[in-house]
Design a protein around this motif. Structure first.
Motif, mmCIF file in Angstrom:
data_model
loop_
_atom_site.group_PDB
_atom_site.id
_atom_site.type_symbol
_atom_site.label_atom_id
_atom_site.label_comp_id
_atom_site.label_asym_id
_atom_site.label_seq_id
_atom_site.Cartn_x
_atom_site.Cartn_y
_atom_site.Cartn_z
ATOM 1 N N HIS A 139 13.375 10.877 -16.322
ATOM 2 C CA HIS A 139 13.484 10.318 -16.930
ATOM 3 C C HIS A 139 14.903 10.926 -17.175
ATOM 4 O O HIS A 139 14.804 12.221 -17.793
ATOM 5 C CB HIS A 139 12.599 10.912 -18.204
ATOM 6 C CG HIS A 139 12.353 9.720 -19.039
ATOM 7 N ND1 HIS A 139 13.756 10.257 -20.041
ATOM 8 C CD2 HIS A 139 11.974 8.491 -19.704
ATOM 9 C CE1 HIS A 139 13.610 9.243 -21.164
ATOM 10 N NE2 HIS A 139 12.835 7.854 -20.755
ATOM 11 N N VAL A 140 15.587 9.146 -17.209
ATOM 12 C CA VAL A 140 16.837 9.913 -17.970
ATOM 13 C C VAL A 140 17.178 9.019 -18.746
ATOM 14 O O VAL A 140 16.561 7.887 -19.631
ATOM 15 C CB VAL A 140 17.445 9.159 -17.200
ATOM 16 C CG1 VAL A 140 18.389 10.441 -15.620
ATOM 17 C CG2 VAL A 140 17.621 8.456 -16.573
ATOM 18 N N ARG A 141 17.687 9.247 -20.289
ATOM 19 C CA ARG A 141 17.822 8.592 -21.003
ATOM 20 C C ARG A 141 18.634 7.671 -22.458
ATOM 21 O O ARG A 141 19.990 8.951 -22.163
ATOM 22 C CB ARG A 141 17.476 10.201 -22.793
ATOM 23 C CG ARG A 141 17.437 9.724 -23.741
ATOM 24 C CD ARG A 141 16.573 11.020 -25.098
ATOM 25 N NE ARG A 141 16.294 9.936 -25.755
ATOM 26 C CZ ARG A 141 17.074 10.805 -27.093
ATOM 27 N NH1 ARG A 141 17.608 11.670 -27.195
ATOM 28 N NH2 ARG A 141 16.666 10.011 -28.345
ATOM 29 N N ASP A 142 18.785 7.063 -22.888
ATOM 30 C CA ASP A 142 19.413 6.141 -23.384
ATOM 31 C C ASP A 142 19.016 6.304 -24.356
ATOM 32 O O ASP A 142 18.518 5.569 -24.692
ATOM 33 C CB ASP A 142 19.570 4.995 -22.857
ATOM 34 C CG ASP A 142 20.993 4.026 -23.718
ATOM 35 O OD1 ASP A 142 21.612 5.082 -24.271
ATOM 36 O OD2 ASP A 142 21.248 2.516 -23.496
ATOM 37 N N ALA A 143 19.435 7.360 -25.563
ATOM 38 C CA ALA A 143 18.848 7.984 -26.622
ATOM 39 C C ALA A 143 19.112 6.238 -27.370
ATOM 40 O O ALA A 143 19.864 5.217 -27.925
ATOM 41 C CB ALA A 143 19.637 8.227 -27.550
ATOM 42 N N VAL A 147 23.725 2.713 -17.983
ATOM 43 C CA VAL A 147 24.910 4.295 -18.487
ATOM 44 C C VAL A 147 23.622 5.011 -19.413
ATOM 45 O O VAL A 147 23.216 4.756 -20.072
ATOM 46 C CB VAL A 147 25.365 4.565 -18.456
ATOM 47 C CG1 VAL A 147 26.254 6.327 -19.233
ATOM 48 C CG2 VAL A 147 27.502 4.235 -17.499
ATOM 49 N N ASN A 148 22.914 6.246 -18.058
ATOM 50 C CA ASN A 148 21.320 7.212 -19.289
ATOM 51 C C ASN A 148 21.693 8.167 -19.638
ATOM 52 O O ASN A 148 21.534 9.046 -18.917
ATOM 53 C CB ASN A 148 20.072 6.623 -18.366
ATOM 54 C CG ASN A 148 19.824 5.153 -18.239
ATOM 55 O OD1 ASN A 148 19.384 4.426 -19.412
ATOM 56 N ND2 ASN A 148 20.198 4.076 -17.274
ATOM 57 N N GLY A 149 23.380 8.511 -19.968
ATOM 58 C CA GLY A 149 23.566 10.011 -19.979
ATOM 59 C C GLY A 149 22.951 10.690 -20.827
ATOM 60 O O GLY A 149 23.499 11.933 -21.854
ATOM 61 N N ASP A 150 22.221 10.543 -21.723
ATOM 62 C CA ASP A 150 21.915 11.302 -23.477
ATOM 63 C C ASP A 150 20.776 12.267 -23.257
ATOM 64 O O ASP A 150 20.121 12.862 -23.434
ATOM 65 C CB ASP A 150 21.587 10.359 -24.497
ATOM 66 C CG ASP A 150 22.529 9.510 -24.919
ATOM 67 O OD1 ASP A 150 23.518 9.831 -25.094
ATOM 68 O OD2 ASP A 150 22.483 8.327 -25.417
ATOM 69 N N MET A 170 18.500 0.955 -22.834
ATOM 70 C CA MET A 170 16.944 1.669 -23.104
ATOM 71 C C MET A 170 16.822 2.823 -21.328
ATOM 72 O O MET A 170 17.719 2.607 -21.142
ATOM 73 C CB MET A 170 15.976 0.725 -22.739
ATOM 74 C CG MET A 170 15.775 -0.568 -24.084
ATOM 75 S SD MET A 170 14.564 -1.793 -23.150
ATOM 76 C CE MET A 170 14.726 -3.195 -24.269
ATOM 77 N N CYS A 171 16.170 2.943 -21.124
ATOM 78 C CA CYS A 171 16.216 4.850 -20.613
ATOM 79 C C CYS A 171 15.630 4.349 -19.015
ATOM 80 O O CYS A 171 15.180 2.601 -18.919
ATOM 81 C CB CYS A 171 14.807 5.485 -20.776
ATOM 82 S SG CYS A 171 15.600 6.367 -22.505
ATOM 83 N N ARG A 172 15.622 4.947 -18.063
ATOM 84 C CA ARG A 172 14.906 4.936 -16.355
ATOM 85 C C ARG A 172 14.179 5.853 -16.682
ATOM 86 O O ARG A 172 14.400 7.248 -16.608
ATOM 87 C CB ARG A 172 15.848 4.751 -15.779
ATOM 88 C CG ARG A 172 17.358 3.745 -16.057
ATOM 89 C CD ARG A 172 16.669 2.035 -15.320
ATOM 90 N NE ARG A 172 16.254 1.491 -16.455
ATOM 91 C CZ ARG A 172 15.855 0.090 -16.565
ATOM 92 N NH1 ARG A 172 16.155 -0.328 -15.469
ATOM 93 N NH2 ARG A 172 14.642 -0.448 -17.012
ATOM 94 N N PHE A 173 12.667 5.353 -16.003
ATOM 95 C CA PHE A 173 12.034 6.846 -15.084
ATOM 96 C C PHE A 173 11.437 6.809 -13.656
ATOM 97 O O PHE A 173 11.470 5.539 -12.987
ATOM 98 C CB PHE A 173 11.357 7.153 -16.690
ATOM 99 C CG PHE A 173 10.686 6.244 -15.870
ATOM 100 C CD1 PHE A 173 8.915 5.592 -15.577
ATOM 101 C CD2 PHE A 173 9.949 5.801 -17.640
ATOM 102 C CE1 PHE A 173 8.284 4.544 -15.853
ATOM 103 C CE2 PHE A 173 8.685 5.135 -18.302
ATOM 104 C CZ PHE A 173 7.848 3.941 -16.782
ATOM 105 N N LEU A 174 10.877 7.647 -13.223
ATOM 106 C CA LEU A 174 10.259 7.512 -12.273
ATOM 107 C C LEU A 174 8.869 8.323 -12.189
ATOM 108 O O LEU A 174 8.938 9.253 -12.760
ATOM 109 C CB LEU A 174 11.073 7.668 -10.467
ATOM 110 C CG LEU A 174 11.562 9.076 -10.658
ATOM 111 C CD1 LEU A 174 10.389 9.795 -9.954
ATOM 112 C CD2 LEU A 174 12.322 8.571 -9.756
ATOM 113 N N CYS A 218 14.052 14.546 -25.389
ATOM 114 C CA CYS A 218 14.136 14.173 -24.378
ATOM 115 C C CYS A 218 12.303 13.822 -23.286
ATOM 116 O O CYS A 218 11.437 14.873 -23.760
ATOM 117 C CB CYS A 218 14.592 15.369 -22.971
ATOM 118 S SG CYS A 218 16.522 15.749 -24.022
ATOM 119 N N HIS A 219 12.478 13.407 -22.565
ATOM 120 C CA HIS A 219 11.361 13.071 -21.929
ATOM 121 C C HIS A 219 10.938 14.265 -21.129
ATOM 122 O O HIS A 219 12.477 14.339 -20.077
ATOM 123 C CB HIS A 219 10.780 11.597 -21.732
ATOM 124 C CG HIS A 219 11.114 10.575 -23.064
ATOM 125 N ND1 HIS A 219 10.253 9.603 -23.473
ATOM 126 C CD2 HIS A 219 12.287 10.662 -23.438
ATOM 127 C CE1 HIS A 219 10.632 8.871 -24.223
ATOM 128 N NE2 HIS A 219 12.061 9.509 -24.632
#
Length: 270
Positions: free
Chosen positions: A87-91, A39-42, A1-5, A102-103
């Motif tokens: 937002h950093v994405r983990d697809a 890792v959220n590298g997508d 899952m992703c991470r956001f702020l 991408c968000h």
């Protein structure tokens, strides 16, 4: 899952929260601490409301990892804003890595992000699309579950930009609740009981909502925390520092953040 702020407060650069904090969002793109896969590298994205009189936010998204994008480093240090999403994405498997996926997603004055996934989405995507207005259907550019739910949400608030910017907290909370209820019903109608994790973030520049919710899941929702510091508020998937002032949002709650009256917590109504 992703991470956001998200940040709301006096105009500031994005540098501290994206880059300089001990557990900044860029650090979380490589070393997230509160999820199984760090890792959220997508890809990544930022969306910000300008300091000048313009109700529509700007966005910058990329399929590169946040930790290696030179343009993000420049933007984070140069743009000042009173309200921004990042937002950093983990697809999710089956969701391609592309700019359209991408968000944050944007339409008119709205920004939208999602941390989580909707299980077996392909089994009930067609029914969801059939429930949308033409405007909402045509809004979708990618193929993520997240953007499809954004389209559902836009049907709840309408496509008049001036009216959207004036929507208050009560009306916005009702729209998000209705959106979640419809999503659950569509999923049920399709005979799908797969888990769904729904940490949504949405703003019209004046009111912002942040939900933490999972259904049909044997595990808690993705983590969500907030920090109030004098006139500012930060909401993040993970605390950006080791300060004990960070507070965790409970399952089934939604943060309601208004520029004029600050932060309060409500229960998601299902």
């Amino acid at each position: 899952m992703c991470r956001f702020l998200a940040y709301s407060g006096p105009p500031t650069s994005m540098q501290e929260l994206l880059l300089d904090s001990p557990h900044s969002l860029v650090r979380q793109s490589k070393h997230a601490r509160m999820r199984h896969d760090p890792v959220n590298g997508d890809g990544f994205g930022v969306g910000w409301y300008p300091t000048h009189e313009d109700p529509e936010p700007g966005t910058f998204v990329s399929i590169e990892p946040a930790w290696s994008n030179r343009n993000l480093l420049q933007i984070a240090t140069k743009i000042h804003t009173p309200l921004f999403f990042a937002h950093v994405r983990d697809a999710t498997p089956g969701m391609p890595v592309s700019q359209t996926n991408c968000h944050p997603f944007r339409h008119g004055p709205w920004l939208w992000m999602h941390n989580g996934f909707l299980g077996d989405f392909s089994q009930w995507r067609r029914e969801l699309l059939g429930s949308l207005s033409d405007n909402a259907f045509n809004l979708i550019q990618g193929n993520t579950d997240s953007e499809h739910v954004f389209a559902m949400f836009m049907d709840e608030v309408g496509f008049n930009s001036e009216a959207s910017a004036a929507i208050g907290a009560a009306e916005l909370l009702k729209a998000l609740n209705n959106c979640i209820k419809k999503l659950i019903q569509i999923k049920s109608n399709a005979g799908c009981n797969a888990q769904a994790h729904m940490n949504f973030a949405v703003s019209n520049g004046h009111v912002s909502l942040f939900s933490r919710l999972s259904i049909d899941a044997g595990e808690p929702p993705p983590t969500l925390h907030y920090l109030i510091d004098e006139a500012s508020c930060v909401v993040a998937s993970e605390p950006l520092s080791d300060s004990s002032d960070w507070q965790e949002v409970d399952q089934g709650q939604v943060l309601v953040l208004e520029k004029e009256s600050g932060l309060r917590i409500e229960e998601i109504s299902l």
